[in-house]
Design a protein around this motif. Structure first.
Motif, PDB file in Angstrom:
ATOM      1  N   ALA A 103      -5.858  -0.850  -7.207  1.00  0.00           N
ATOM      2  CA  ALA A 103      -5.468  -1.378  -5.903  1.00  0.00           C
ATOM      3  C   ALA A 103      -6.439  -2.435  -5.380  1.00  0.00           C
ATOM      4  O   ALA A 103      -7.636  -2.374  -5.636  1.00  0.00           O
ATOM      5  CB  ALA A 103      -5.377  -0.225  -4.901  1.00  0.00           C
ATOM      6  N   VAL A 128       1.611   6.755 -13.657  1.00  0.00           N
ATOM      7  CA  VAL A 128       0.399   5.940 -13.823  1.00  0.00           C
ATOM      8  C   VAL A 128      -0.293   5.782 -12.471  1.00  0.00           C
ATOM      9  O   VAL A 128       0.232   6.203 -11.442  1.00  0.00           O
ATOM     10  CB  VAL A 128       0.717   4.533 -14.397  1.00  0.00           C
ATOM     11  CG1 VAL A 128       1.398   4.651 -15.747  1.00  0.00           C
ATOM     12  CG2 VAL A 128       1.581   3.724 -13.433  1.00  0.00           C
ATOM     13  N   ALA A 129      -1.467   5.190 -12.479  1.00  0.00           N
ATOM     14  CA  ALA A 129      -2.148   4.843 -11.234  1.00  0.00           C
ATOM     15  C   ALA A 129      -2.278   3.332 -11.172  1.00  0.00           C
ATOM     16  O   ALA A 129      -2.139   2.645 -12.181  1.00  0.00           O
ATOM     17  CB  ALA A 129      -3.515   5.503 -11.159  1.00  0.00           C
ATOM     18  N   SER A 130      -2.529   2.819  -9.975  1.00  0.00           N
ATOM     19  CA  SER A 130      -2.584   1.375  -9.792  1.00  0.00           C
ATOM     20  C   SER A 130      -4.012   0.951  -9.434  1.00  0.00           C
ATOM     21  O   SER A 130      -4.698   1.638  -8.682  1.00  0.00           O
ATOM     22  CB  SER A 130      -1.599   1.010  -8.675  1.00  0.00           C
ATOM     23  OG  SER A 130      -1.841  -0.279  -8.196  1.00  0.00           O
ATOM     24  N   PRO A 171       1.629   3.043  -4.814  1.00  0.00           N
ATOM     25  CA  PRO A 171       1.273   4.366  -5.339  1.00  0.00           C
ATOM     26  C   PRO A 171       2.480   5.282  -5.555  1.00  0.00           C
ATOM     27  O   PRO A 171       2.495   6.088  -6.475  1.00  0.00           O
ATOM     28  CB  PRO A 171       0.332   4.938  -4.280  1.00  0.00           C
ATOM     29  CG  PRO A 171       0.539   4.132  -3.054  1.00  0.00           C
ATOM     30  CD  PRO A 171       1.034   2.790  -3.496  1.00  0.00           C
ATOM     31  N   ARG A 172       3.506   5.128  -4.718  1.00  0.00           N
ATOM     32  CA  ARG A 172       4.697   5.972  -4.899  1.00  0.00           C
ATOM     33  C   ARG A 172       5.407   5.583  -6.199  1.00  0.00           C
ATOM     34  O   ARG A 172       5.850   6.426  -6.957  1.00  0.00           O
ATOM     35  CB  ARG A 172       5.644   5.801  -3.703  1.00  0.00           C
ATOM     36  CG  ARG A 172       6.844   6.715  -3.724  1.00  0.00           C
ATOM     37  CD  ARG A 172       6.532   8.047  -3.086  1.00  0.00           C
ATOM     38  NE  ARG A 172       7.552   9.068  -3.300  1.00  0.00           N
ATOM     39  CZ  ARG A 172       7.676  10.171  -2.536  1.00  0.00           C
ATOM     40  NH1 ARG A 172       6.852  10.381  -1.541  1.00  0.00           N
ATOM     41  NH2 ARG A 172       8.589  11.062  -2.798  1.00  0.00           N
ATOM     42  N   LYS A 227       0.825  -1.206   0.000  1.00  0.00           N
ATOM     43  CA  LYS A 227       0.000   0.000   0.000  1.00  0.00           C
ATOM     44  C   LYS A 227       0.855   1.249   0.000  1.00  0.00           C
ATOM     45  O   LYS A 227       0.459   2.295  -0.480  1.00  0.00           O
ATOM     46  CB  LYS A 227      -0.877   0.033   1.262  1.00  0.00           C
ATOM     47  CG  LYS A 227      -1.980  -0.974   1.283  1.00  0.00           C
ATOM     48  CD  LYS A 227      -2.682  -0.909   2.629  1.00  0.00           C
ATOM     49  CE  LYS A 227      -3.554  -2.127   2.819  1.00  0.00           C
ATOM     50  NZ  LYS A 227      -4.193  -2.160   4.133  1.00  0.00           N
ATOM     51  N   ASP A 228       2.034   1.149   0.587  1.00  0.00           N
ATOM     52  CA  ASP A 228       2.951   2.274   0.680  1.00  0.00           C
ATOM     53  C   ASP A 228       3.779   2.409  -0.595  1.00  0.00           C
ATOM     54  O   ASP A 228       4.029   3.505  -1.077  1.00  0.00           O
ATOM     55  CB  ASP A 228       3.879   2.031   1.889  1.00  0.00           C
ATOM     56  CG  ASP A 228       4.775   3.213   2.191  1.00  0.00           C
ATOM     57  OD1 ASP A 228       4.239   4.249   2.620  1.00  0.00           O
ATOM     58  OD2 ASP A 228       5.991   3.109   1.976  1.00  0.00           O
ATOM     59  N   ALA A 255       4.003   4.043  -8.762  1.00  0.00           N
ATOM     60  CA  ALA A 255       3.106   4.408  -9.869  1.00  0.00           C
ATOM     61  C   ALA A 255       3.290   5.877 -10.219  1.00  0.00           C
ATOM     62  O   ALA A 255       3.420   6.240 -11.393  1.00  0.00           O
ATOM     63  CB  ALA A 255       1.656   4.113  -9.491  1.00  0.00           C
ATOM     64  N   ALA A 256       3.327   6.723  -9.191  1.00  0.00           N
ATOM     65  CA  ALA A 256       3.447   8.163  -9.446  1.00  0.00           C
ATOM     66  C   ALA A 256       4.773   8.481 -10.131  1.00  0.00           C
ATOM     67  O   ALA A 256       4.847   9.359 -10.984  1.00  0.00           O
ATOM     68  CB  ALA A 256       3.312   8.943  -8.146  1.00  0.00           C
ATOM     69  N   LYS A 257       5.827   7.749  -9.779  1.00  0.00           N
ATOM     70  CA  LYS A 257       7.112   7.973 -10.453  1.00  0.00           C
ATOM     71  C   LYS A 257       7.011   7.645 -11.938  1.00  0.00           C
ATOM     72  O   LYS A 257       7.719   8.201 -12.760  1.00  0.00           O
ATOM     73  CB  LYS A 257       8.215   7.114  -9.808  1.00  0.00           C
ATOM     74  CG  LYS A 257       8.703   7.661  -8.473  1.00  0.00           C
ATOM     75  CD  LYS A 257       9.886   6.860  -7.955  1.00  0.00           C
ATOM     76  CE  LYS A 257      10.200   7.212  -6.505  1.00  0.00           C
ATOM     77  NZ  LYS A 257      10.730   8.564  -6.302  1.00  0.00           N
TER      78      LYS A 257
END
Ligand SMILES: Cc1cc2nc3c(=O)[nH]c(=O)nc-3n(C[C@H](O)[C@H](O)[C@H](O)COP(=O)(O)OP(=O)(O)OC[C@H]3O[C@@H](n4cnc5c(N)ncnc54)[C@H](O)[C@@H]3O)c2cc1C
Ligand SMILES: Nc1ncnc2c1ncn2[C@@H]1O[C@H](COP(=O)(O)O)[C@@H](O)[C@H]1O
Lengths: 259, 326
Positions: B118, B114-116, B106-107, B102-103, B109-111
């Motif tokens: 979840a 894109v989005a995940s 998203p970090r 969870k941590d 993905a943002a790099k």
């Protein structure tokens, strides 16, 4: 001590969610809305930090339709100083990345030591916007936070967070993004004078164009469905505890086959 | 070139079971797409896990080892994962929706911009695109989602996907990468882990939960039940019990606590509020013990015992012990 609190308005946890007949989303009629419970922890923590340092500001930042104003007002009534409401049709159903982009764009005009997000919004349950916002702002993130202690010079914070099977204590340089978890605090209720004062506090309205963001969808939803309806099973009433326990334990092995 | 890539989480020097769940699901997807399955492992001496992953269908392990990866740090791990993804260009990247996932997801993905998708409970392919089915509103409904951009990232709920053996060769490719430590991040000062070996609620196969009906902080009665069930079982609680200070907040099951999907959920002295049901309603089998025959929990329970839990649970424990010791 300046905090920026990202707040989402979500359906009340009491809501019976129903999927619409086309299966494209949920039925929104009659839904009562509340502040995302984790964001409420954020508001409370930001207020406590301002109170502790006896200076600063708590800014509420929300992306949402007209009705979101109500939740921003509630946070202002709890004691926050001002609100920023990003209200744009294109962002109403946006995915966490698009939301994070809008939040980041708005955050660039705000001074903050800490940005608070909830660790997840209890409607879409993505739990992504906080970490994404941190990346977009190029600041560290600490997620699932249950305790925050900011140093006197406001350069670092000692933070306790949930990890699998325990807790982790970290030191993080500020500014940073913290995502709130249950256990952080007990949010206060808005007082009557607070509610009166909130009416006069400013809420800055913005559109996606004002912020210069044009969200490109990164996630797409397709078919919504209800979970399989659970039927009430067998109920053992007016029976000796020993007898009922024996029947159920045996059924767990022989019928349900889970033990 | 791996078309599908999974991230294998290592905890306490061991590969987590969720890595095999991802490998099994990833293998199926890779076969359908006609490509390789890779697994990214970040840490120290991670190569040792390659044979285990090969057994579950992983073609190649990408081993990222550097001193900075000694323990988990969001920024460094996200950099490493994004680096491998950037280098290998997979179409699909899967993580587990664990506390770490969870941590990290998203970090990362943002790099990548894109989005995940979840917390998926199942995956399928539609026209070569990954479709993940995921609970929303804490399980009050479900929806299928796709990521529209490449790579398609998604995370899977632990304990839901099946593991299937599918022996592969088990190649290892070392990726040399050191994180950019000039990017600000936190420093871990202390890790207080429960050393009792208690499984996390979200990964437990059996959960025995106590609510307000427990009457106080003495949970020994149901802790005994959990102990009889064994190490895959753990104790949970309702919000009423947590708010009363009887149990730690991390034990809370429900819409504002943990969403759980064990094989068996035993609810003791829990009325079955909508928020609690949202969090545990997808359990395979539900047992309820409650003295109020009208308690809403009975409408969801497969087996309900109407009675005083202080009389029922000792008998339950006795029967259970006898059965499991057979
Ligand atoms: C925003 C919000 C979020 C929430 N999120 C959650 C959440 O995530 N999880 C959650 O659990 N709740 C949540 N709640 C709270 C929820 O509404 C209920 O208040 C709560 O679940 C009640 O807990 P309970 O069932 O233990 O207590 P009660 O509802 O008080 O039920 C206790 C039950 O125990 C039975 N009982 C008492 N004594 C005995 C005995 N000796 N033997 C057998 N049975 C006995 C009683 O008959 C009763 O049914 C939330 C509420 C709000 C407003
Ligand atoms: N529309 C929004 N407006 C403001 N903050 C949001 C919004 N959506 C998400 N957030 C923030 O990001 C957190 C996680 O949301 P999510 O990734 O949607 O689960 C929430 O608890 C909020 O703090």
């Amino acid at each position: 001590m300046k905090s920026l609190v990202c707040l989402k308005q979500v359906p009340d946890t009491e809501t019976q969610i129903k999927v619409n007949s086309e299966g494209t989303g949920i039925v929104t009629e009659g839904i009562k809305y509340i502040i995302n419970p984790y964001d409420e922890f954020s508001v409370e923590e930001a207020l406590r930090l301002k109170e502790k340092f006896k200076e600063g500001e708590v800014v509420i930042l929300a992306v949402g339709p007209d009705r979101a104003t109500e939740s921003i007002r509630t946070a202002l009534a709890m004691g926050a100083d001002r609100g920023i409401h990003i209200n744009d049709e294109s962002l109403n159903q946006a995915d966490p990345y698009a939301v994070a982009e809008a939040l980041a764009a708005a955050a660039r005009d705000v001074e903050y030591d800490v940005v608070f997000c909830g660790h997840r919004a209890i409607d879409d349950d993505f739990g992504e916007a906080g970490a994404m916002l941190a990346e977009l702002l190029q600041v560290p993130q600490v997620t699932l936070v249950t305790k925050v202690e900011v140093s006197d010079d406001k350069k670092t914070a000692g933070v306790e967070r949930d990890v699998e099977g325990g807790t982790e204590v970290v030191e993080v340089p500020l500014p940073c993004v913290l995502t709130s978890q249950k256990g952080l605090n007990e949010p206060r209720y808005a007082s009557l004078p607070g509610i009166m004062k909130a009416k006069k506090k400013p809420i800055d309205k913005k559109t996606a164009a004002d912020l210069g963001v044009s969200s490109e969808a990164r996630l797409e939803s397709h078919v919504y469905s209800m979970p399989p309806e659970r039927q009430a099973g067998k109920k053992y009433e007016d029976m000796e505890p020993a007898e009922a326990a024996k029947i159920v334990v045996e059924a767990l092995r022989n019928e349900a086959k889970v033990i | 070139m791996s078309k599908v890539m999974i991230y294998g989480e290592i905890k306490g020097g061991k590969l987590k079971k969720t890595a095999f769940e991802l490998a099994s699901a990833g293998r199926k997807i890779a076969d359908e797409l006609g490509g390789d399955l890779g697994a990214v492992l970040i840490g120290n001496e991670v190569e040792q896990f390659a044979p285990d992953l090969a057994l579950y269908g992983v073609d190649v392990v990408y081993a990222v080892e550097a001193p900075e990866f000694e323990s988990y740090n969001t920024e460094y791990f996200a950099q490493a994962l994004a680096h491998v993804i950037g280098e290998k260009q997979p179409e699909i990247v899967l993580l587990s929706h664990t506390m770490q996932g969870k941590d990290l997801a998203p970090r990362t993905a943002a790099k990548l911009g894109v989005a995940s998708v979840a917390d998926c409970v199942s995956f399928e392919l539609d026209g070569g695109k990954l479709v993940g089915k995921r609970p929303m509103y804490a399980g009050k409904c479900f929806a299928t989602w796709t990521a529209t951009q490449s790579p398609q990232m998604a995370s899977a709920r632990p304990n839901v996907l099946e593991t299937t053996e599918n022996q592969k060769e088990g190649k290892v490719e070392k990726i040399s990468f050191s994180p950019d430590t000039s990017r600000p991040t936190y420093a871990t000062q202390n890790l207080n882990l429960d050393t009792s070996g208690k499984v996390d609620l979200t990964e437990a196969e059996i959960i025995v939960s106590g609510g307000r009906g427990m009457g106080g902080e003495d949970y020994s009665l149901i802790e005994e039940t959990a102990a009889i069930f064994g190490p895959t079982c753990t104790v949970g609680a309702s919000r009423a019990a947590v708010d009363a200070g009887w149990r730690p907040h991390s034990d809370q099951v429900g819409q504002t606590g943990k969403t759980v999907t064990p094989n068996l959920y035993v609810a003791c002295g829990i009325s079955g509020s909508i928020q609690h049901l949202a969090g545990m309603g997808s359990s395979k089998v539900i047992v309820a013990v409650n003295k109020d025959p009208e308690a809403p929990i009975f409408s969801k329970a497969d087996y309900g015992i109407v009675g005083d839990l202080f009389k029922v649970m000792p008998e339950f424990n006795k029967e259970l012990k006898a059965l499991l010791e057979e």
